[in-house]
Motif scaffolding. Structure first.
Motif, mmCIF file in Angstrom:
data_model
loop_
_atom_site.group_PDB
_atom_site.id
_atom_site.type_symbol
_atom_site.label_atom_id
_atom_site.label_comp_id
_atom_site.label_asym_id
_atom_site.label_seq_id
_atom_site.Cartn_x
_atom_site.Cartn_y
_atom_site.Cartn_z
ATOM 1 N N LEU A 85 0.824 -1.208 0.000
ATOM 2 C CA LEU A 85 0.000 0.000 0.000
ATOM 3 C C LEU A 85 0.857 1.256 0.000
ATOM 4 O O LEU A 85 0.605 2.207 -0.760
ATOM 5 C CB LEU A 85 -0.919 -0.020 1.227
ATOM 6 C CG LEU A 85 -1.844 1.191 1.390
ATOM 7 C CD1 LEU A 85 -2.806 1.293 0.210
ATOM 8 C CD2 LEU A 85 -2.613 1.102 2.697
ATOM 9 N N VAL A 86 1.913 1.271 0.825
ATOM 10 C CA VAL A 86 2.785 2.449 0.894
ATOM 11 C C VAL A 86 3.495 2.681 -0.435
ATOM 12 O O VAL A 86 3.593 3.823 -0.926
ATOM 13 C CB VAL A 86 3.799 2.278 2.044
ATOM 14 C CG1 VAL A 86 4.868 3.363 1.988
ATOM 15 C CG2 VAL A 86 3.094 2.323 3.388
ATOM 16 N N VAL A 87 3.987 1.598 -1.044
ATOM 17 C CA VAL A 87 4.691 1.742 -2.327
ATOM 18 C C VAL A 87 3.751 2.265 -3.402
ATOM 19 O O VAL A 87 4.111 3.143 -4.207
ATOM 20 C CB VAL A 87 5.301 0.381 -2.739
ATOM 21 C CG1 VAL A 87 5.792 0.432 -4.184
ATOM 22 C CG2 VAL A 87 6.451 0.024 -1.811
ATOM 23 N N LEU A 88 2.516 1.759 -3.444
ATOM 24 C CA LEU A 88 1.552 2.227 -4.443
ATOM 25 C C LEU A 88 1.244 3.712 -4.262
ATOM 26 O O LEU A 88 1.196 4.473 -5.236
ATOM 27 C CB LEU A 88 0.270 1.401 -4.345
ATOM 28 C CG LEU A 88 0.314 -0.004 -4.949
ATOM 29 C CD1 LEU A 88 -0.989 -0.742 -4.681
ATOM 30 C CD2 LEU A 88 0.564 0.066 -6.449
ATOM 31 N N ILE A 89 1.033 4.119 -3.010
ATOM 32 C CA ILE A 89 0.710 5.529 -2.767
ATOM 33 C C ILE A 89 1.895 6.423 -3.121
ATOM 34 O O ILE A 89 1.738 7.467 -3.765
ATOM 35 C CB ILE A 89 0.292 5.725 -1.296
ATOM 36 C CG1 ILE A 89 -1.047 5.023 -1.039
ATOM 37 C CG2 ILE A 89 0.172 7.202 -0.961
ATOM 38 C CD1 ILE A 89 -1.490 5.069 0.411
ATOM 39 N N LEU A 90 3.111 6.012 -2.714
ATOM 40 C CA LEU A 90 4.286 6.825 -3.033
ATOM 41 C C LEU A 90 4.520 6.897 -4.530
ATOM 42 O O LEU A 90 4.825 7.966 -5.070
ATOM 43 C CB LEU A 90 5.523 6.240 -2.331
ATOM 44 C CG LEU A 90 5.581 6.436 -0.812
ATOM 45 C CD1 LEU A 90 6.822 5.765 -0.248
ATOM 46 C CD2 LEU A 90 5.578 7.928 -0.479
ATOM 47 N N ASP A 91 4.365 5.773 -5.234
ATOM 48 C CA ASP A 91 4.566 5.773 -6.682
ATOM 49 C C ASP A 91 3.547 6.682 -7.376
ATOM 50 O O ASP A 91 3.898 7.437 -8.292
ATOM 51 C CB ASP A 91 4.434 4.334 -7.199
ATOM 52 C CG ASP A 91 4.685 4.257 -8.696
ATOM 53 O OD1 ASP A 91 5.824 4.518 -9.119
ATOM 54 O OD2 ASP A 91 3.727 3.958 -9.450
ATOM 55 N N THR A 92 2.311 6.628 -6.923
ATOM 56 C CA THR A 92 1.281 7.487 -7.512
ATOM 57 C C THR A 92 1.548 8.959 -7.213
ATOM 58 O O THR A 92 1.391 9.825 -8.078
ATOM 59 C CB THR A 92 -0.104 7.094 -6.971
ATOM 60 O OG1 THR A 92 -0.326 5.717 -7.211
ATOM 61 C CG2 THR A 92 -1.196 7.894 -7.647
ATOM 62 N N ALA A 93 1.964 9.245 -5.954
ATOM 63 C CA ALA A 93 2.243 10.632 -5.582
ATOM 64 C C ALA A 93 3.428 11.181 -6.374
ATOM 65 O O ALA A 93 3.404 12.345 -6.817
ATOM 66 C CB ALA A 93 2.521 10.721 -4.084
ATOM 67 N N ILE A 94 4.464 10.361 -6.577
ATOM 68 C CA ILE A 94 5.621 10.817 -7.351
ATOM 69 C C ILE A 94 5.227 11.052 -8.806
ATOM 70 O O ILE A 94 5.644 12.040 -9.436
ATOM 71 C CB ILE A 94 6.756 9.783 -7.243
ATOM 72 C CG1 ILE A 94 7.295 9.754 -5.809
ATOM 73 C CG2 ILE A 94 7.878 10.100 -8.217
ATOM 74 C CD1 ILE A 94 8.277 8.634 -5.544
ATOM 75 N N ALA A 95 4.389 10.153 -9.354
ATOM 76 C CA ALA A 95 3.964 10.306 -10.756
ATOM 77 C C ALA A 95 3.148 11.572 -10.965
ATOM 78 O O ALA A 95 3.178 12.157 -12.048
ATOM 79 C CB ALA A 95 3.161 9.080 -11.187
ATOM 80 N N GLY A 96 2.392 11.984 -9.945
ATOM 81 C CA GLY A 96 1.560 13.180 -10.108
ATOM 82 C C GLY A 96 2.100 14.400 -9.399
ATOM 83 O O GLY A 96 1.371 15.383 -9.232
ATOM 84 N N ALA A 97 3.364 14.353 -8.969
ATOM 85 C CA ALA A 97 3.926 15.449 -8.173
ATOM 86 C C ALA A 97 3.915 16.773 -8.919
ATOM 87 O O ALA A 97 3.749 17.832 -8.312
ATOM 88 C CB ALA A 97 5.352 15.102 -7.739
ATOM 89 N N GLY A 98 4.068 16.740 -10.242
ATOM 90 C CA GLY A 98 4.105 17.982 -11.001
ATOM 91 C C GLY A 98 2.767 18.673 -11.144
ATOM 92 O O GLY A 98 2.709 19.802 -11.663
ATOM 93 N N ARG A 99 1.674 18.039 -10.716
ATOM 94 C CA ARG A 99 0.345 18.632 -10.883
ATOM 95 C C ARG A 99 -0.344 18.973 -9.565
ATOM 96 O O ARG A 99 -1.558 19.179 -9.543
ATOM 97 C CB ARG A 99 -0.541 17.690 -11.691
ATOM 98 C CG ARG A 99 -0.267 17.663 -13.178
ATOM 99 C CD ARG A 99 -0.264 19.088 -13.818
ATOM 100 N NE ARG A 99 -1.314 19.948 -13.302
ATOM 101 C CZ ARG A 99 -2.569 19.942 -13.768
ATOM 102 N NH1 ARG A 99 -2.894 19.142 -14.731
ATOM 103 N NH2 ARG A 99 -3.472 20.756 -13.255
ATOM 104 N N PHE A 100 0.384 19.001 -8.482
ATOM 105 C CA PHE A 100 -0.228 19.407 -7.219
ATOM 106 C C PHE A 100 -0.263 20.934 -7.158
ATOM 107 O O PHE A 100 0.562 21.572 -6.511
ATOM 108 C CB PHE A 100 0.544 18.826 -6.039
ATOM 109 C CG PHE A 100 0.386 17.352 -5.892
ATOM 110 C CD1 PHE A 100 -0.875 16.771 -5.854
ATOM 111 C CD2 PHE A 100 1.478 16.517 -5.803
ATOM 112 C CE1 PHE A 100 -1.039 15.404 -5.722
ATOM 113 C CE2 PHE A 100 1.331 15.144 -5.672
ATOM 114 C CZ PHE A 100 0.066 14.585 -5.639
ATOM 115 N N ASP A 101 -1.231 21.507 -7.884
ATOM 116 C CA ASP A 101 -1.377 22.955 -7.916
ATOM 117 C C ASP A 101 -2.852 23.304 -7.809
ATOM 118 O O ASP A 101 -3.726 22.426 -7.760
ATOM 119 C CB ASP A 101 -0.774 23.529 -9.206
ATOM 120 C CG ASP A 101 -1.272 22.784 -10.442
ATOM 121 O OD1 ASP A 101 -2.443 22.355 -10.437
ATOM 122 O OD2 ASP A 101 -0.506 22.621 -11.397
#
Length: 301
Positions: free
Chosen positions: A44-60
Protein backbone atom coordinates in the motif's frame (compact mmCIF):
# COMPACT_ATOMS: atom_id res chain seq x y z
CA UNK A 1 0.83 -25.17 41.04
CA UNK A 2 -2.33 -24.52 42.99
CA UNK A 3 -5.77 -24.35 41.43
CA UNK A 4 -6.06 -20.65 42.29
CA UNK A 5 -2.75 -19.85 40.59
CA UNK A 6 -3.76 -21.81 37.49
CA UNK A 7 -7.09 -20.03 37.33
CA UNK A 8 -5.43 -16.65 37.75
CA UNK A 9 -2.95 -17.42 34.97
CA UNK A 10 -5.74 -18.47 32.60
CA UNK A 11 -7.75 -15.39 33.48
CA UNK A 12 -4.84 -13.07 32.69
CA UNK A 13 -4.20 -14.97 29.47
CA UNK A 14 -7.80 -14.54 28.33
CA UNK A 15 -7.96 -10.90 29.41
CA UNK A 16 -4.75 -9.85 27.69
CA UNK A 17 -5.05 -12.11 24.67
CA UNK A 18 -1.48 -13.25 25.25
CA UNK A 19 -0.24 -16.74 25.78
CA UNK A 20 3.02 -18.08 27.12
CA UNK A 21 2.87 -21.06 24.75
CA UNK A 22 5.77 -20.73 22.37
CA UNK A 23 5.77 -24.01 20.48
CA UNK A 24 7.21 -24.05 16.92
CA UNK A 25 3.80 -24.23 15.27
CA UNK A 26 2.47 -21.14 17.01
CA UNK A 27 5.68 -19.21 16.31
CA UNK A 28 5.50 -20.05 12.58
CA UNK A 29 1.86 -18.99 12.49
CA UNK A 30 2.65 -15.75 14.31
CA UNK A 31 5.51 -15.09 11.90
CA UNK A 32 3.19 -15.65 8.93
CA UNK A 33 0.70 -13.17 10.37
CA UNK A 34 3.37 -10.52 10.87
CA UNK A 35 4.71 -11.09 7.34
CA UNK A 36 1.21 -10.76 5.87
CA UNK A 37 0.66 -7.51 7.76
CA UNK A 38 4.06 -6.13 6.76
CA UNK A 39 3.65 -7.16 3.10
CA UNK A 40 0.17 -5.64 2.83
CA UNK A 41 1.21 -2.34 4.42
CA UNK A 42 4.37 -2.11 2.31
CA UNK A 43 2.48 -2.73 -0.94
CA UNK A 44 0.00 0.00 0.00
CA UNK A 45 2.78 2.45 0.89
CA UNK A 46 4.69 1.74 -2.33
CA UNK A 47 1.55 2.23 -4.44
CA UNK A 48 0.71 5.53 -2.77
CA UNK A 49 4.29 6.82 -3.03
CA UNK A 50 4.57 5.77 -6.68
CA UNK A 51 1.28 7.49 -7.51
CA UNK A 52 2.24 10.63 -5.58
CA UNK A 53 5.62 10.82 -7.35
CA UNK A 54 3.96 10.31 -10.76
CA UNK A 55 1.56 13.18 -10.11
CA UNK A 56 3.93 15.45 -8.17
CA UNK A 57 4.11 17.98 -11.00
CA UNK A 58 0.35 18.63 -10.88
CA UNK A 59 -0.23 19.41 -7.22
CA UNK A 60 -1.38 22.96 -7.92
CA UNK A 61 -4.52 25.06 -7.59
CA UNK A 62 -5.62 24.39 -11.19
CA UNK A 63 -5.94 20.69 -10.38
CA UNK A 64 -8.84 21.54 -8.03
CA UNK A 65 -10.31 24.64 -9.68
CA UNK A 66 -9.82 24.01 -13.41
CA UNK A 67 -11.96 22.06 -15.86
CA UNK A 68 -10.88 19.34 -18.24
CA UNK A 69 -8.88 20.85 -21.10
CA UNK A 70 -8.17 19.29 -24.49
CA UNK A 71 -6.12 22.27 -25.71
CA UNK A 72 -3.77 22.39 -22.70
CA UNK A 73 -3.47 18.90 -21.17
CA UNK A 74 -0.85 20.15 -18.70
CA UNK A 75 -3.46 22.51 -17.20
CA UNK A 76 -6.39 20.10 -17.03
CA UNK A 77 -8.33 20.12 -13.77
CA UNK A 78 -10.93 18.11 -11.88
CA UNK A 79 -13.34 20.78 -10.63
CA UNK A 80 -16.34 19.15 -12.33
CA UNK A 81 -15.40 15.72 -11.00
CA UNK A 82 -14.81 16.87 -7.41
CA UNK A 83 -18.07 18.84 -7.27
CA UNK A 84 -19.88 15.97 -9.00
CA UNK A 85 -18.65 13.48 -6.40
CA UNK A 86 -19.76 15.80 -3.58
CA UNK A 87 -23.21 16.17 -5.16
CA UNK A 88 -23.50 12.42 -5.57
CA UNK A 89 -22.54 11.87 -1.92
CA UNK A 90 -25.15 14.41 -0.79
CA UNK A 91 -28.07 12.83 -2.66
CA UNK A 92 -26.82 9.31 -1.96
CA UNK A 93 -26.91 10.07 1.76
CA UNK A 94 -30.39 11.62 1.47
CA UNK A 95 -31.69 8.47 -0.24
CA UNK A 96 -29.84 5.72 1.61
CA UNK A 97 -29.39 6.87 5.22
CA UNK A 98 -33.04 7.36 6.34
CA UNK A 99 -34.17 4.26 4.46
CA UNK A 100 -31.32 2.12 5.77
CA UNK A 101 -31.74 3.21 9.40
CA UNK A 102 -35.51 2.71 9.27
CA UNK A 103 -35.15 -0.77 7.78
CA UNK A 104 -32.53 -1.76 10.36
CA UNK A 105 -34.62 -0.50 13.30
CA UNK A 106 -37.66 -2.36 12.03
CA UNK A 107 -35.75 -5.62 11.60
CA UNK A 108 -34.02 -5.34 14.98
CA UNK A 109 -36.76 -3.89 17.20
CA UNK A 110 -40.14 -4.65 15.65
CA UNK A 111 -39.88 -7.57 13.21
CA UNK A 112 -40.74 -11.09 14.29
CA UNK A 113 -37.64 -13.18 13.56
CA UNK A 114 -39.72 -16.35 13.44
CA UNK A 115 -41.60 -15.18 10.34
CA UNK A 116 -40.25 -16.69 7.12
CA UNK A 117 -40.31 -13.41 5.19
CA UNK A 118 -38.24 -11.64 7.85
CA UNK A 119 -35.66 -14.43 7.76
CA UNK A 120 -35.67 -14.23 3.96
CA UNK A 121 -35.00 -10.48 4.11
CA UNK A 122 -32.09 -11.01 6.52
CA UNK A 123 -30.49 -13.67 4.32
CA UNK A 124 -30.80 -11.47 1.25
CA UNK A 125 -29.30 -8.49 3.07
CA UNK A 126 -26.21 -10.53 3.91
CA UNK A 127 -25.90 -11.62 0.28
CA UNK A 128 -26.50 -8.13 -1.14
CA UNK A 129 -23.52 -6.75 0.79
CA UNK A 130 -21.24 -9.00 -1.31
CA UNK A 131 -22.77 -8.29 -4.73
CA UNK A 132 -20.31 -6.62 -7.19
CA UNK A 133 -20.80 -2.89 -7.59
CA UNK A 134 -21.43 -3.07 -11.31
CA UNK A 135 -24.62 -5.06 -10.67
CA UNK A 136 -26.05 -2.07 -8.79
CA UNK A 137 -25.31 0.05 -11.84
CA UNK A 138 -27.39 -2.31 -13.99
CA UNK A 139 -30.16 -2.21 -11.38
CA UNK A 140 -30.12 1.59 -11.34
CA UNK A 141 -30.37 1.64 -15.15
CA UNK A 142 -33.45 -0.59 -14.90
CA UNK A 143 -34.97 1.66 -12.20
CA UNK A 144 -34.40 4.77 -14.31
CA UNK A 145 -35.87 3.13 -17.42
CA UNK A 146 -38.92 1.92 -15.47
CA UNK A 147 -39.46 5.42 -14.05
CA UNK A 148 -39.37 6.87 -17.56
CA UNK A 149 -36.05 8.73 -17.43
CA UNK A 150 -34.47 8.48 -20.87
CA UNK A 151 -31.57 10.81 -20.16
CA UNK A 152 -28.39 9.12 -18.97
CA UNK A 153 -25.50 10.42 -16.93
CA UNK A 154 -27.54 12.64 -14.59
CA UNK A 155 -27.24 13.20 -10.83
CA UNK A 156 -30.40 11.22 -10.02
CA UNK A 157 -29.19 8.04 -11.74
CA UNK A 158 -25.77 8.12 -10.08
CA UNK A 159 -27.28 8.77 -6.66
CA UNK A 160 -29.72 5.86 -7.05
CA UNK A 161 -26.90 3.48 -8.02
CA UNK A 162 -24.67 4.50 -5.11
CA UNK A 163 -27.59 4.48 -2.66
CA UNK A 164 -28.43 0.91 -3.68
CA UNK A 165 -24.74 0.03 -3.29
CA UNK A 166 -24.38 1.23 0.31
CA UNK A 167 -27.89 0.44 1.54
CA UNK A 168 -27.02 -3.13 2.70
CA UNK A 169 -23.92 -1.81 4.48
CA UNK A 170 -25.92 0.84 6.35
CA UNK A 171 -28.61 -1.66 7.35
CA UNK A 172 -26.11 -4.23 8.64
CA UNK A 173 -23.98 -1.72 10.58
CA UNK A 174 -27.06 -0.01 12.03
CA UNK A 175 -28.46 -3.34 13.20
CA UNK A 176 -25.18 -4.14 14.91
CA UNK A 177 -25.16 -0.72 16.61
CA UNK A 178 -28.77 -1.11 17.81
CA UNK A 179 -28.10 -4.66 18.95
CA UNK A 180 -25.14 -3.47 21.04
CA UNK A 181 -27.40 -1.28 23.22
CA UNK A 182 -27.90 -3.18 26.50
CA UNK A 183 -31.27 -4.80 27.01
CA UNK A 184 -31.51 -3.19 30.46
CA UNK A 185 -31.97 0.26 28.91
CA UNK A 186 -35.03 -0.95 26.99
CA UNK A 187 -36.41 -2.80 29.99
CA UNK A 188 -35.99 0.25 32.22
CA UNK A 189 -37.81 2.49 29.76
CA UNK A 190 -40.64 0.00 29.30
CA UNK A 191 -40.90 -0.43 33.07
CA UNK A 192 -41.49 3.32 33.44
CA UNK A 193 -44.48 3.12 31.12
CA UNK A 194 -42.96 4.08 27.76
CA UNK A 195 -44.20 2.34 24.63
CA UNK A 196 -41.93 0.32 22.36
CA UNK A 197 -41.84 3.16 19.85
CA UNK A 198 -40.96 5.75 22.56
CA UNK A 199 -38.26 3.45 23.92
CA UNK A 200 -36.76 2.99 20.47
CA UNK A 201 -36.89 6.69 19.55
CA UNK A 202 -35.76 8.20 22.86
CA UNK A 203 -33.46 5.54 24.33
CA UNK A 204 -32.22 2.97 21.82
CA UNK A 205 -31.50 5.16 18.80
CA UNK A 206 -29.62 7.93 20.72
CA UNK A 207 -27.50 5.26 22.38
CA UNK A 208 -26.67 3.71 18.99
CA UNK A 209 -25.74 6.98 17.24
CA UNK A 210 -21.92 6.40 17.31
CA UNK A 211 -22.22 3.02 15.58
CA UNK A 212 -24.83 4.26 13.11
CA UNK A 213 -22.80 7.34 12.17
CA UNK A 214 -19.61 5.32 11.80
CA UNK A 215 -21.24 2.72 9.54
CA UNK A 216 -22.93 5.39 7.44
CA UNK A 217 -19.75 7.37 6.85
CA UNK A 218 -17.77 4.23 6.02
CA UNK A 219 -20.49 3.32 3.50
CA UNK A 220 -20.27 6.78 1.91
CA UNK A 221 -16.48 6.57 1.79
CA UNK A 222 -16.85 3.34 -0.17
CA UNK A 223 -19.37 4.92 -2.54
CA UNK A 224 -17.21 7.96 -3.32
CA UNK A 225 -14.49 5.75 -4.79
CA UNK A 226 -16.72 3.55 -6.93
CA UNK A 227 -16.64 3.97 -10.71
CA UNK A 228 -18.18 0.74 -12.05
CA UNK A 229 -21.88 1.53 -11.36
CA UNK A 230 -21.42 5.07 -12.68
CA UNK A 231 -19.92 3.79 -15.92
CA UNK A 232 -23.04 1.67 -16.46
CA UNK A 233 -25.17 4.80 -16.05
CA UNK A 234 -23.27 6.62 -18.78
CA UNK A 235 -21.68 9.39 -16.72
CA UNK A 236 -19.42 11.49 -18.92
CA UNK A 237 -15.69 11.43 -18.25
CA UNK A 238 -15.33 15.07 -19.26
CA UNK A 239 -17.60 18.02 -18.47
CA UNK A 240 -16.88 21.73 -18.35
CA UNK A 241 -19.67 22.87 -16.03
CA UNK A 242 -20.83 22.27 -12.48
CA UNK A 243 -23.95 20.23 -11.59
CA UNK A 244 -27.02 22.37 -10.91
CA UNK A 245 -29.76 19.92 -9.95
CA UNK A 246 -30.98 16.34 -9.89
CA UNK A 247 -31.47 16.29 -13.66
CA UNK A 248 -28.15 17.93 -14.45
CA UNK A 249 -25.48 15.96 -16.36
CA UNK A 250 -22.64 15.10 -14.06
CA UNK A 251 -19.26 13.46 -13.88
CA UNK A 252 -17.41 12.06 -10.88
CA UNK A 253 -13.78 12.02 -9.81
CA UNK A 254 -13.33 8.21 -10.27
CA UNK A 255 -14.82 8.48 -13.78
CA UNK A 256 -12.42 11.26 -14.74
CA UNK A 257 -9.47 9.34 -13.32
CA UNK A 258 -10.50 6.26 -15.29
CA UNK A 259 -10.83 8.26 -18.50
CA UNK A 260 -7.54 10.16 -18.22
CA UNK A 261 -5.42 7.25 -16.99
CA UNK A 262 -6.12 5.39 -20.26
CA UNK A 263 -5.03 8.40 -22.34
CA UNK A 264 -1.85 8.19 -24.42
CA UNK A 265 -0.69 11.70 -23.39
CA UNK A 266 1.67 11.85 -20.42
CA UNK A 267 0.17 15.12 -19.17
CA UNK A 268 -3.20 13.45 -18.69
CA UNK A 269 -1.63 10.48 -16.92
CA UNK A 270 0.24 12.84 -14.58
CA UNK A 271 -3.01 14.68 -13.80
CA UNK A 272 -4.79 11.36 -13.19
CA UNK A 273 -2.10 10.34 -10.68
CA UNK A 274 -2.49 13.63 -8.82
CA UNK A 275 -6.30 13.19 -8.84
CA UNK A 276 -5.91 9.73 -7.29
CA UNK A 277 -4.14 11.32 -4.33
CA UNK A 278 -6.96 13.88 -4.06
CA UNK A 279 -9.50 11.04 -4.02
CA UNK A 280 -7.50 9.19 -1.35
CA UNK A 281 -7.43 12.34 0.78
CA UNK A 282 -11.23 12.64 0.49
CA UNK A 283 -11.70 8.99 1.50
CA UNK A 284 -9.24 9.26 4.41
CA UNK A 285 -11.01 12.43 5.50
CA UNK A 286 -14.34 10.60 5.66
CA UNK A 287 -12.74 7.72 7.57
CA UNK A 288 -11.15 10.17 10.01
CA UNK A 289 -14.55 11.80 10.53
CA UNK A 290 -16.05 8.37 11.29
CA UNK A 291 -13.33 7.68 13.88
CA UNK A 292 -13.86 11.12 15.46
CA UNK A 293 -17.64 10.62 15.74
CA UNK A 294 -17.17 7.15 17.20
CA UNK A 295 -14.73 8.37 19.84
CA UNK A 296 -16.70 11.56 20.55
CA UNK A 297 -20.04 9.89 21.23
CA UNK A 298 -18.89 6.46 22.37
CA UNK A 299 -20.56 5.25 25.52
CA UNK A 300 -19.62 2.52 27.94
CA UNK A 301 -22.14 0.58 29.91
Amino acid sequence: MSLAATTARDTVRIATGRSRDRNPGSMVFLGALWFSLFFGVMVLVVLILDTAIAGAGRFDAELLTGYDSTLSPERTGFRAGILGSLWLMLFTAVMAVPLGIAAAVYLEEFADGRRWYNRLIEVNLQNLAAVPAIVYGLLAVAVMATAGFQRKGIVLGGAIALALLILPVIIITTREAVRAVPREIRDGSLALGATTWQTTWRQTLPSAVPGIATGTILGLSRAIGEAAPLVMLGLASSLRFDPEGLMSPITALPIQIYGLSSSSQEAYKEAASAAIIVLLVMILGLNALAIYIRNKFQRSW
